[in-house]
Design an enzyme around this catalytic site. Structure first.
Site, mmCIF file in Angstrom:
data_model
loop_
_atom_site.group_PDB
_atom_site.id
_atom_site.type_symbol
_atom_site.label_atom_id
_atom_site.label_comp_id
_atom_site.label_asym_id
_atom_site.label_seq_id
_atom_site.Cartn_x
_atom_site.Cartn_y
_atom_site.Cartn_z
ATOM 1 N N SER A 240 -0.420 -2.221 2.129
ATOM 2 C CA SER A 240 -1.498 -3.202 2.177
ATOM 3 C C SER A 240 -0.886 -4.568 1.905
ATOM 4 C CB SER A 240 -2.563 -2.887 1.119
ATOM 5 O OG SER A 240 -2.010 -2.997 -0.186
ATOM 6 N N LYS A 241 -1.726 -5.606 1.888
ATOM 7 C CA LYS A 241 -1.204 -6.953 1.663
ATOM 8 C C LYS A 241 -0.500 -7.090 0.326
ATOM 9 C CE LYS A 241 -4.176 -9.638 4.721
ATOM 10 N NZ LYS A 241 -5.144 -10.762 4.822
ATOM 11 N N ARG A 242 -0.978 -6.370 -0.678
ATOM 12 C CA ARG A 242 -0.333 -6.482 -1.994
ATOM 13 C C ARG A 242 1.054 -5.862 -1.989
ATOM 14 N NH1 ARG A 242 -0.757 -1.839 -5.311
ATOM 15 N NH2 ARG A 242 -2.010 -0.168 -4.399
#
Length: 470
Positions: A240-242
């Protein structure tokens, strides 16, 4: 046989990191085999496809150094050819018109769902004549898929994978408005472009079973398939973006060099012995599908930072000036002068030895171009107490009379002062660093002093002298 690979992104957003790795693997395999690497923009989803996304994909691939052969192909522009193939299949009895209304199909899905059955088209128009078609319903064209036996794929990464044909329904090839579906378009394009190896994420594996049926219906030779496991975060969860699921342009803006990102993506799911630092030439020489693992790779920023630090140290200083200068110019409103660029180039060996990213490199270089008096950070301000400032006044007096302004001469002078004051060198060097850079961390401080030049260095020292020491 000439090996032909392709990268086929959908222009509905940025070139994400998983797509960049897929492109890299295709590029490396083609270059290793002396073949061709093609680019196809799968822009048939007209509502979500944008020119901005196409530009971002082209720019991202170019920045990564993944040059493709020939012109990029637009899938949308080939829609007439896709429809032609579907109609040829229908004329040959390999596909048929289906007149089910949307309401009918929705009712079928609900009934299957309620009874716990897989939700698949039941083939109700497979053998019915067009004379029974209800009025006002535009038909779709469906593949007459085999119902017996299995569809088998000899995948170069996953091994042999198979599915029973009764688990696959008669998929739509042409929609009611005459537009081709993704499944059909991909197969026709890969065939017409002469693609010999389809290397893509394993999330496409279920699509491949259906696409193989189109190949076989048309009597076309199958390409070799290789489905790559997806990338996960360092914690093993879906990326994911994290975790780092960003666009390639974001990695550029975060300060990573393209060669370090290429090296890092290469090692995400592929290996050659214990090699970690792998040049492009070595990667092209060594790359093969047999080196791709079956397990999901884990994205780790710490490893990427370490690789990037290595490539920064190896990078040409003049090139780094071009990369770093825009970061320094942001907020200043004016470009660096030729003298300032020369200073940055001469300072680069000391700066790049400590940095992990271009952003860090720029931040560590900023003090060279700061106006006097400097703004001191909290640690530097705390270090420059009254005693430290008095010592700086003594250093300033001795340094001002030097006729040679070289790092070794400056260092020798400060060492002599330290000995005469019965002090350790660090007790003078650290205040000197704080005064010249505004920080307690910098490249070797005597080199910094030389690079700043005598006039600027003395001006910075005098700006922190206390009234008592003046």
């Amino acid at each position: 046989m000439t090996v032909v690979t392709r990268f086929a992104p959908s222009p509905t957003g940025f070139l994400h990191i998983g797509g960049a790795r897929t492109a890299l693997f295709n590029w490396l395999f083609a270059r290793h085999q002396g073949g061709r690497f093609l680019l196809r923009i799968e822009d048939t989803d007209r509502q979500r496809s944008t020119e901005a996304a196409v530009t971002a994909i082209l720019d991202g691939l170019s920045w990564l150094g993944l040059n493709w052969d020939g012109e990029a192909v637009s899938q949308f522009e080939r829609r007439g050819r896709h429809a032609e193939v579907a109609e040829a299949m229908r004329a040959a009895g390999l596909a048929y018109h289906c007149y089910c209304s949307p309401e009918e199909l929705a009712e079928l899905r609900e009934r299957q769902k309620a009874s716990g059955q897989p939700m698949r088209y039941d083939g109700r128009w497979r053998d019915r004549p067009a004379s029974e078609a209800p009025p006002g319903v535009a038909p779709v064209v469906r593949l007459r898929a085999p119902r017996d036996g299995e569809t088998v794929i000899a995948d170069q990464v996953q091994g042999e994978v198979r599915v029973r044909n009764d688990q696959l329904d008669d998929m739509v090839l042409l929609r009611a408005d005459g537009t081709p579906t993704y499944m059909l378009s991909v197969v026709v394009d890969d065939h017409d472009m002469g693609v010999t190896h389809v290397i893509r994420g394993d999330d496409h594996l279920t699509n491949t079973f259906r696409q193989v049926q189109i190949y076989k219906a048309m009597g076309w030779e199958l390409p070799t398939f290789a489905h790559i496991p997806l990338i996960h975060g360092a914690d093993g969860a879906k990326l994911s973006k994290r975790h780092g699921a960003l666009g390639v342009d974001a990695y550029r803006d975060l300060g990573y060099l393209p060669e370090s990102l290429r090296n890092y993506l290469l090692r995400l799911g592929w290996g050659h012995g214990d090699a970690e630092i792998i040049s492009d030439a070595q990667a092209i020489e060594w790359f093969g599908l047999e080196g791709i693992g079956r397990s999901a790779a884990r994205f780790d920023f710490a490893k990427l930072d370490s690789l990037n630090a290595h490539y920064l140290r190896q990078a040409d200083d003049e090139r780094l000036v071009d990369v770093v200068a825009p970061h320094l110019e942001t907020g200043r409103g004016v470009p660096l002068t030729s003298d300032q660029r020369d200073l940055l180039r001469r300072a680069m060996p000391g700066l790049k030895a400590r940095a992990k990213t271009v952003v860090e490199l720029a931040a560590s270089a900023r003090f060279y171009f700061a106006a006097c008096p400097l703004t001191l950070d909290a640690k530097a301000a705390a270090l420059l107490d009254v005693e430290a400032r008095r010592r700086l006044a003594g250093m300033t007096e001795r340094l001002a009379v030097l006729t040679e302004w070289r790092a070794e001469v400056i260092e020798a002078t400060v060492r002599q002062l330290a000995e005469s004051w019965a002090s350790k060198l660090g007790s003078l060097a650290q205040p000197l660093r704080a005064a010249l850079t505004g920080s307690t961390v910098s490249p070797p401080i005597f080199e910094v002093a030389e690079l700043l030049g005598k006039d600027e260095a003395l001006a910075r020292l005098r700006s922190v002298e206390t009234p008592e020491s003046a």
